[in-house]
Design an enzyme around this catalytic site. Sequence first.
Site, PDB file in Angstrom:
ATOM      1  CB  ILE A 154      10.044  -2.960  -8.996  1.00 54.91           C
ATOM      2  CG1 ILE A 154      10.838  -4.175  -9.281  1.00 54.91           C
ATOM      3  CG2 ILE A 154       8.522  -3.081  -9.423  1.00 54.91           C
ATOM      4  CD1 ILE A 154      10.153  -5.572  -8.832  1.00 54.91           C
ATOM      5  N   GLY A 193      -4.736   5.452  -8.838  1.00 55.18           N
ATOM      6  CA  GLY A 193      -3.604   4.744  -9.206  1.00 55.18           C
ATOM      7  C   GLY A 193      -2.765   4.036  -8.047  1.00 55.18           C
ATOM      8  CD  GLN A 194      -2.913   4.047  -1.909  1.00 59.74           C
ATOM      9  OE1 GLN A 194      -3.798   4.732  -1.667  1.00 59.74           O
ATOM     10  NE2 GLN A 194      -2.235   3.949  -0.669  1.00 59.74           N
ATOM     11  CG  HIS A 206       3.693   4.283  -1.727  1.00 61.47           C
ATOM     12  ND1 HIS A 206       2.710   3.701  -1.240  1.00 61.47           N
ATOM     13  CD2 HIS A 206       3.531   4.545  -2.963  1.00 61.47           C
ATOM     14  CE1 HIS A 206       2.005   3.508  -2.370  1.00 61.47           C
ATOM     15  NE2 HIS A 206       2.459   3.979  -3.302  1.00 61.47           N
TER      16      HIS A 206
HETATM   17  P1  AMP Z   1       1.134   3.074  -6.052  1.00 65.22           P
HETATM   18  O1  AMP Z   1       0.641   2.916  -7.575  1.00 65.22           O
HETATM   19  O2  AMP Z   1       1.244   4.714  -5.755  1.00 65.22           O
HETATM   20  O3  AMP Z   1       0.256   2.409  -4.859  1.00 65.22           O
HETATM   21  O4  AMP Z   1       2.907   2.615  -6.222  1.00 65.22           O
HETATM   22  C1  AMP Z   1       3.231   1.525  -5.804  1.00 65.22           C
HETATM   23  C2  AMP Z   1       4.582   1.330  -6.646  1.00 65.22           C
HETATM   24  O5  AMP Z   1       5.199   0.248  -6.000  1.00 65.22           O
HETATM   25  C3  AMP Z   1       4.461   1.340  -8.183  1.00 65.22           C
HETATM   26  O6  AMP Z   1       5.180   2.329  -8.791  1.00 65.22           O
HETATM   27  C4  AMP Z   1       5.197  -0.035  -8.244  1.00 65.22           C
HETATM   28  O7  AMP Z   1       6.046  -0.232  -9.229  1.00 65.22           O
HETATM   29  C5  AMP Z   1       6.050  -0.277  -6.950  1.00 65.22           C
HETATM   30  N1  AMP Z   1       6.391  -1.541  -6.718  1.00 65.22           N
HETATM   31  C6  AMP Z   1       5.499  -2.774  -6.420  1.00 65.22           C
HETATM   32  N2  AMP Z   1       6.380  -3.675  -6.120  1.00 65.22           N
HETATM   33  C7  AMP Z   1       7.661  -3.278  -6.007  1.00 65.22           C
HETATM   34  C8  AMP Z   1       8.746  -3.959  -5.192  1.00 65.22           C
HETATM   35  N3  AMP Z   1       8.785  -5.191  -5.096  1.00 65.22           N
HETATM   36  N4  AMP Z   1       9.674  -2.995  -5.265  1.00 65.22           N
HETATM   37  C9  AMP Z   1       9.799  -1.822  -5.434  1.00 65.22           C
HETATM   38  N5  AMP Z   1       8.634  -1.361  -6.109  1.00 65.22           N
HETATM   39  C10 AMP Z   1       7.676  -1.830  -6.294  1.00 65.22           C
END
Ligand code: AMP
Length: 119
Positions: free
Chosen positions: A36, A98-99, A105
Amino acid sequence: MAGEPQADCLFCKIVSGDVPATVVKETDTTVAFRDINPQAPTHVLVIPRVHYPDAASLAVAEPQIAADVLREAAEVAAQDKVDAGGYRIVFNTGSGAGQTVFHAHAHVLGGRGLNWPPG
Ligand code: AMP
Ligand code: ZN
């Protein structure tokens, strides 16, 4: 039970369809959708349908599904035509790295120059 959906998990809700996402590829074990808040022209997240808090715990419990995530990361890179130029697969692990979503994922990033080390 290990791997079961978690009520408070955003990515479990994307797997179930309760939260919408721009899905680019699905398999029996994985879902891939656009981040997103993209950090590159291609920024796709590949997740297992099962819930594990990070990539390593997924690999310990379900090694075949961890391999599926990696294979799908490459498939998505090819689908977005960023494979020839090179792409990066990132698994942020722990809040200090940064997680923010604690459902395993892979970030697949490509389509621009990617510096190393990433910072
Ligand atoms: P992390 O920071 O590695 O845990 O990655 C989480 C990722 O999820 C971040 O890059 C966010 O931008 C992404 N994210 C959060 N909410 C959504 C959503 N509803 N749809 C798609 N991506 C998302
Ligand atoms: Zn989850």
